[in-house]
Design an enzyme around this catalytic site. Structure first.
Site, PDB file in Angstrom:
ATOM      1  N   ARG A 173      -7.195  -4.731  20.381  1.00 44.46           N
ATOM      2  CA  ARG A 173      -6.511  -6.072  20.155  1.00 44.46           C
ATOM      3  C   ARG A 173      -5.345  -6.526  21.333  1.00 44.46           C
ATOM      4  NH1 ARG A 173      -5.185  -5.029  13.846  1.00 44.46           N
ATOM      5  NH2 ARG A 173      -7.308  -5.292  13.274  1.00 44.46           N
TER       6      ARG A 173
ATOM      7  N   LEU B 279       0.798  -1.239   0.016  1.00 47.21           N
ATOM      8  CA  LEU B 279      -0.127   0.035   0.061  1.00 47.21           C
ATOM      9  C   LEU B 279       0.955   1.375  -0.044  1.00 47.21           C
ATOM     10  CD1 LEU B 279      -2.663  -0.977   2.321  1.00 47.21           C
ATOM     11  CD2 LEU B 279      -3.105  -0.546   0.073  1.00 47.21           C
TER      12      LEU B 279
ATOM     13  N   SER C 195     -10.485 -11.802  10.112  1.00 49.20           N
ATOM     14  CA  SER C 195     -10.928 -10.426  10.754  1.00 49.20           C
ATOM     15  C   SER C 195     -11.458 -10.341  12.054  1.00 49.20           C
ATOM     16  CB  SER C 195     -11.844 -10.084   9.543  1.00 49.20           C
ATOM     17  OG  SER C 195     -12.444  -8.712  10.059  1.00 49.20           O
TER      18      SER C 195
ATOM     19  N   HIS D  85      -2.535 -10.168  17.458  1.00 50.68           N
ATOM     20  CA  HIS D  85      -3.646 -10.299  16.940  1.00 50.68           C
ATOM     21  C   HIS D  85      -4.769 -11.396  17.578  1.00 50.68           C
ATOM     22  CE1 HIS D  85      -7.479 -10.014  14.503  1.00 50.68           C
ATOM     23  NE2 HIS D  85      -6.865  -9.022  13.882  1.00 50.68           N
TER      24      HIS D  85
END
Lengths: 638, 222, 245
Positions: free
Chosen positions: A331, A43, A284, A266
């Site tokens: 998280r 990105l 997710s 995570h």
């Protein structure tokens, strides 16, 4: 040394606008004379290369994959935040800024975070213009959802593949520039050294992964957008090829490595199934919007089928501990809570390192078809890997290394302490502090690539003469010779252990001693073990094949060699930071009920390490963090 | 010209010419079926056709052009496609494609050879003259097409060749009919399986319709 | 479980390759297919042999790097599954497994199971984008895109560019790959302006890069790990015809 982040002063609302005006520009006619090397095409790198190419710079972009589209940004599922306030639920740039500072546990630079929040809106517009198929409602307006513990709906998404769609958007912009001839792509090419002349970044040495040839490339600026380093844990959600190599090579040439101990574990990953596993799969975080985390209250229930455990014998530990955020706790907090339950021997599944994520309540409330519509692809993925149907029995999840908040130190302009070396996205340390909130990694990558580097790099380039040092400078040959020597050394050890065996050993030490919870003793143990593994690597590794061909063993060996040096600095950083903050949890520093305890008086700074050589003590440089707009407070999600 | 050089342009040409050829075989089949309406019917039909004079020649010219385009591009595309996939897999499993689709070029060539043979036979009367001589006999003032057909198809070889060719046609259309729908862009996803089924059904209709004629004469039902 | 593998080994692009037979033992059904190959490679390294080179990266089915034809089917033939997501529980003890690279003129083999897929890049560079500039674009909500259109675009945009469509196509055509991008951008208002040039340029590039023509076998749709539908090829055909008038 006290580092200066060069953040603009004055009211924060005007900081980026004012800074943009204050920065120098490069004359349009001169832009093509400047060559910029972009390493990494995710990105940040893809967006950056495309934008710089479009501005007229002479850009060369490098990636180790066979296509720029395959960078690991592609795997991000959940979404991307922006302060658009489309749902009219009270969001604003200020709130996004505030949430990110707080979510990062007050360890990020305020001005950088403000800028991120400010340009977040432009990112959405940009992606829409590229044809990114964000979710829409029937009238055609962009849809939002709440994500990762935010109390407003500011997350834009494209099914469960937001990262993929955003990356393909950046990739399409990059492809357009390749066609236009402003960007030259070098796929299957790995950066193996940074070339620094008189303290200034002047180019890179790369290895062509097809021919094995070492090549030199000069550049007026070198931009690293090479992602994170959590593969230091061996098992992580990162792609197999993700490594610290590019960043570490820069660190070895003088760039400071900031906050390496800030790593994100995570909470919603599929638990490890055996010792042959090569990577962990993330699901997710949006799953926690409807799923409820629990473990059995009693140890003896852990082997029972979940359906046989009555409601009153279940411990919905997140709801119990954090009544106001419940299953949506950030998280770091959710991950630690899962670990606590398993440490308490109430984990479930093979190896007892797992907790349940249960959809029954949600299915009863909204029906299975609605749940399928929301998470169908994730349930499908879960079934593929575990062979279990999550509509019928709760999923098993466990935390896994996912993201690195730490990275190369950069100032407000994204430039490292080595002039001419810029660092973007996950590879730098800047905006996430000690913990990253959901849906903000994509935001940062694209912000850096589309809307920060195009401005800030000009400020640097405007002050230098283009093309003064090229590949014929002796520094390039020196670099190539050094790399060649290292490669030959690796190929001639002919030991007994494979690269992946040694990587697993390193990973095990890092996970157990420097993972979700760290103590003085565990870190000291890690600091003893890491050099031992490194020694064994350099004496007993077996790297097959030759240098002048496709040699994946050699690639992995080179990456592991860098992890083995980096891991030590990582552990040293964790040892020196005598506080708990965000993803860095020191067991000595916790409240009575097990929450992280920050020490703002002594540790409200960025710890940037200067590498001085293997077996030498790295030097710590500090950048004090000032909080003028957000009041330092205990981060509570209760 | 994009139409004749591009991948989609040529595909469209294949589809459109193919479709027009299907139009022709529909008419041809309807005409042929008149053979079941008694000995006179087909003779009347044949006389009517011949009375059209120049129209017949224009029609033949158009048909020739359609054939030429369909065959030229069919061969050209097949050659390109085999160049594009030069090396075979040691093991290759077909998942959804059919014998029909994979044998288009072969059934196409068979049909080409058959059409030539068919023209030599019933149009130019150069082969099987013992049977085609019947055309020179007038029945009720018209050439006796019926007897020509009957005498021809009573020969087992001729009938079997015609029937075999109709199987080639069946396989060709089995893929071709649904294919032109896709090529011309009429596929919304759910419609695809229905189109394929209808295509195959129509191919069966052609097979039965055409093959029935030699068959009935061969086994002596007529 | 114990397996017999027949793996395509080829030293370099110019070399002649062949299938080599290997035995792997003690494979767990929870392992992924690539983890089974990792095991094989560990054994080969320890036996002083060159490990099998194969492309892989994310190992979660999204990067599109992995590319193997397993027992004659691209990605192994399991519905909506890439090789990296294929698990050994789909196989049985004693199975013989053939592993080959993508085969197409446009994808020259580099080594063992690794092929060069640059041709797909060239197709994308020929028009797989909207020519918007960084900055200076309209607000995201200024262009309304009703949900069905957004969903349609998303269905097409799921393509991961792995090349399984090419590998499975009897003609080695890249039509499904090309059409996914053409269809995505053709249905969105942002992409309509350049729709005509895009479909022409991309299909032309596809042919120039050595891919074959589409003859509607639909093998690509079956092989596609993301379930991209051939209706997008129909859409491409429509777009192409529109571009001609």
């Amino acid at each position: 040394m006290i580092l200066d982040g060069k953040a603009p002063t004055g009211p924060i609302e005007k900081s980026w606008d004012k800074h943009r005006f204050d920065m120098k520009l490069v004359n349009p006619a001169n832009k093509r004379k400047f060559k910029i090397l972009m390493v990494g095409t995710g990105l940040a790198g893809g967006a950056g290369a495309a934008s710089l190419g479009e501005l007229g710079y002479n850009v060369e972009a490098f990636c180790y994959q066979d296509s720029a589209r395959r960078a690991h940004s592609i795997a991000a599922q959940g979404g991307i935040n922006a302060a658009k306030n489309y749902p009219n639920d009270g969001d604003s740039i200020y709130r996004l800024f505030y949430d990110t500072i707080k979510g990062g546990d007050f360890r990020a630079r305020e001005a950088d975070v403000w800028r991120l929040a400010q340009v977040s809106n432009n990112i959405i517009d940009q992606c829409v213009a590229q044809g990114v198929p964000f979710a829409r409602d029937y009238a055609g307006y962009l849809d939002n959802r709440s994500f990762g513990g935010a109390q407003v709906s500011r997350t834009f998404y494209a099914r469960g593949q937001t990262g993929q769609q955003l990356l393909l958007g950046a990739y399409s912009a990059l492809s357009r520039q390749v066609k236009a001839g402003t960007v030259k792509l070098h796929p299957r090419t790995e950066m193996v050294d940074l070339v620094v002349v008189d303290g200034v970044a002047r180019g890179i040495t790369v290895r062509n992964l097809i021919t094995g040839k070492l090549e030199s490339h000069w550049g007026d600026a070198v931009v690293l957008a090479t992602g994170g380093y959590v593969n230091v844990f061996y098992l992580s959600t990162n792609a197999m090829g993700c490594s610290v190599t590019a960043a570490w090579k820069a660190a070895k040439k003088g760039a400071y490595f900031a906050n390496p101990c800030y790593t994100q574990i995570h909470p919603t990953c599929i638990p490890q199934h055996g010792d042959k596993q090569s990577k962990l799969t993330l699901m997710s975080e949006s799953l926690r919007n409807d799923g409820r985390c629990w473990v059995p209250k009693k140890k003896e229930d852990c082997d029972k089928a979940p359906g046989d455990i009555p409601e009153e014998d279940r411990d919905y530990y997140l709801e119990r501990k954090y009544p106001s955020f419940g299953n949506l706790a950030p998280r770091d907090i959710a991950s630690r809570a899962a670990k606590e339950q398993c440490d308490d021997e109430r984990g479930v599944g093979p190896g007892k390192r797992g907790v349940y994520l249960d959809y029954q309540t949600a299915i009863d409330r909204v029906g299975e078809s609605t749940i399928a519509e929301r998470y169908g692809n994730l349930f499908e993925m879960y079934e593929k890997i575990t062979d279990e149907n999550a509509y019928q029995r709760p999923m098993r999840i466990y935390p896994a290394p996912h993201y690195s908040m730490g990275g190369l130190w950069v100032d407000y302009n994204c430039m490292s302490n080595v002039p001419g070396l810029f660092v973007l996205g996950e590879a730098n340390f800047s905006v996430h502090g000690a913990n990253r909130l959901g849906a903000s990694a994509l935001m940062q990558g694209l912000a850096d690539g589309y809307f920060v580097i195009p401005y800030t790099i000009a400020n640097y380039l405007a002050g230098i003469t283009p093309g003064t040092i090229k590949e014929d400078h002796p520094a390039f040959k020196e670099s190539v010779d050094q790399v060649e020597e290292d490669i030959n050394k690796l190929l001639n050890i002919n030991g007994k252990k494979t690269v992946s065996e040694l990587h697993r050993e390193l990973g095990k030490v890092m996970w157990e001693d420097a993972g979700m919870a760290r103590s003085d003793a565990s870190l000291k143990n890690a600091l003893q073990r890491i050099p031992e593994i490194r020694d064994e690597f350099w004496n007993n590794v077996n790297v097959t094949g030759e240098a002048g061909e496709i040699n994946q063993q050699l690639e992995n060996a080179g990456r592991l060699a860098d992890f083995l040096e980096f891991a030590e600095v990582f552990a040293k950083d964790a040892l020196h930071r005598e506080e708990s903050c965000g993803g860095h949890f020191r067991t000595e520093h916790q409240t009575d009920d097990g929450e992280a305890m920050r020490d703002d008086e002594n540790f409200a700074y960025v710890g940037a390490w200067e590498f001085k050589g293997v077996d030498k003590e790295p030097e710590l440089h500090k950048e004090p963090l000032k909080f003028e707009n957000v009041k330092l407070a205990v981060r509570s999600y209760k | 010209m994009h139409l004749t050089t591009s991948t989609v342009g040529r595909k469209v040409l294949m589809a459109v010419t193919g479709l027009l050829l299907v139009g022709f075989i529909i008419v041809h089949l309807l005409g042929n079926l008149s053979i079941f309406a008694g000995t006179e019917a087909i003779n009347i039909y044949a006389e009517k056709l011949h009375s059209l004079g120049p129209v017949v020649w224009i029609f033949r010219a158009v048909m020739l052009a359609l054939f030429a385009v369909h065959i030229t591009f069919g061969i050209q595309l097949s050659m390109e496609n085999s160049t594009a996939s030069p090396e075979a897999y040691a093991i290759k499993k077909r998942q959804i494609t059919t014998f029909s689709a994979e044998s288009m070029i072969y059934t196409g060539v068979i049909l080409l050879v058959f059409v030539v043979y068919h023209l030599l036979h019933f149009t130019m009367h150069v082969v099987h003259t013992d049977a085609t001589d019947a055309i020179n006999t007038l029945v009720n003032g018209r050439p006796d097409v019926y007897s020509m057909v009957k005498l021809s198809f009573e020969k087992a070889f001729v009938s079997l060749v015609y029937i075999a060719a109709m199987f080639a046609l069946f396989f060709h259309l089995g893929h071709g009919l649904s294919s032109f729908v896709q090529t011309l862009g009429f596929n919304n996803g759910p419609s695809q399986s229905k189109v394929i089924a209808v295509g195959k059904l129509v191919a069966v209709v052609f097979l039965i319709g055409y093959a029935m004629i030699p068959f009935v004469f061969l086994v002596g039902i007529k | 479980m114990n397996l017999t593998l027949h793996v395509w080994r080829q030293k370099g692009p110019q070399d002649k390759g062949k299938l080599e037979t290997y035995q792997v033992k003690g494979v767990s059904e929870d392992q992924s297919f690539l983890e089974m190959l990792d095991d094989l490679n560990e054994d080969l390294i320890k036996g002083g042999k060159d490990p099998v080179a194969f492309d892989h990266d994310c190992r979660e089915g999204i990067c599109g790097m992995c590319s193997q034809v397993i027992n004659g089917k691209a990605h192994g033939g399991q519905e909506r599954t890439t090789v990296c997501q294929l698990h050994m529980r789909s196989f049985n003890d004693g199975d013989e497994i053939f592993i080959e690279p993508w085969r197409a003129r446009a994808f020259p083999i580099q080594k063992d199971l690794i092929v060069d897929r640059n041709a797909l890049e060239v197709v994308m560079q020929s028009g797989g984008y909207t020519s918007c500039h960084t900055g200076g674009v309209a607000d995201g909500n200024a262009i309304l895109i009703p949900k069905p259109d957004a969903d349609y675009a998303m269905d097409a945009a799921e393509c991961i560019g792995c090349g399984a469509c090419v590998a499975s196509c009897p003609n080695s055509s890249a039509m499904l790959y090309t059409s996914a991008k053409v269809a995505q951008l053709a249905v969105l208002p942002q992409g309509k302006g350049e729709a005509k040039a895009r479909v022409k340029n991309m299909t032309e590039a596809m042919l120039d890069e050595g891919f074959g023509n589409c003859t509607n076998h639909y093998e690509c749709q079956e092989a596609c790990p993301k379930g991209i539908n051939v209706k997008f090829i129909a859409k491409l055909n429509r777009e192409y015809m529109k571009s001609m008038v």
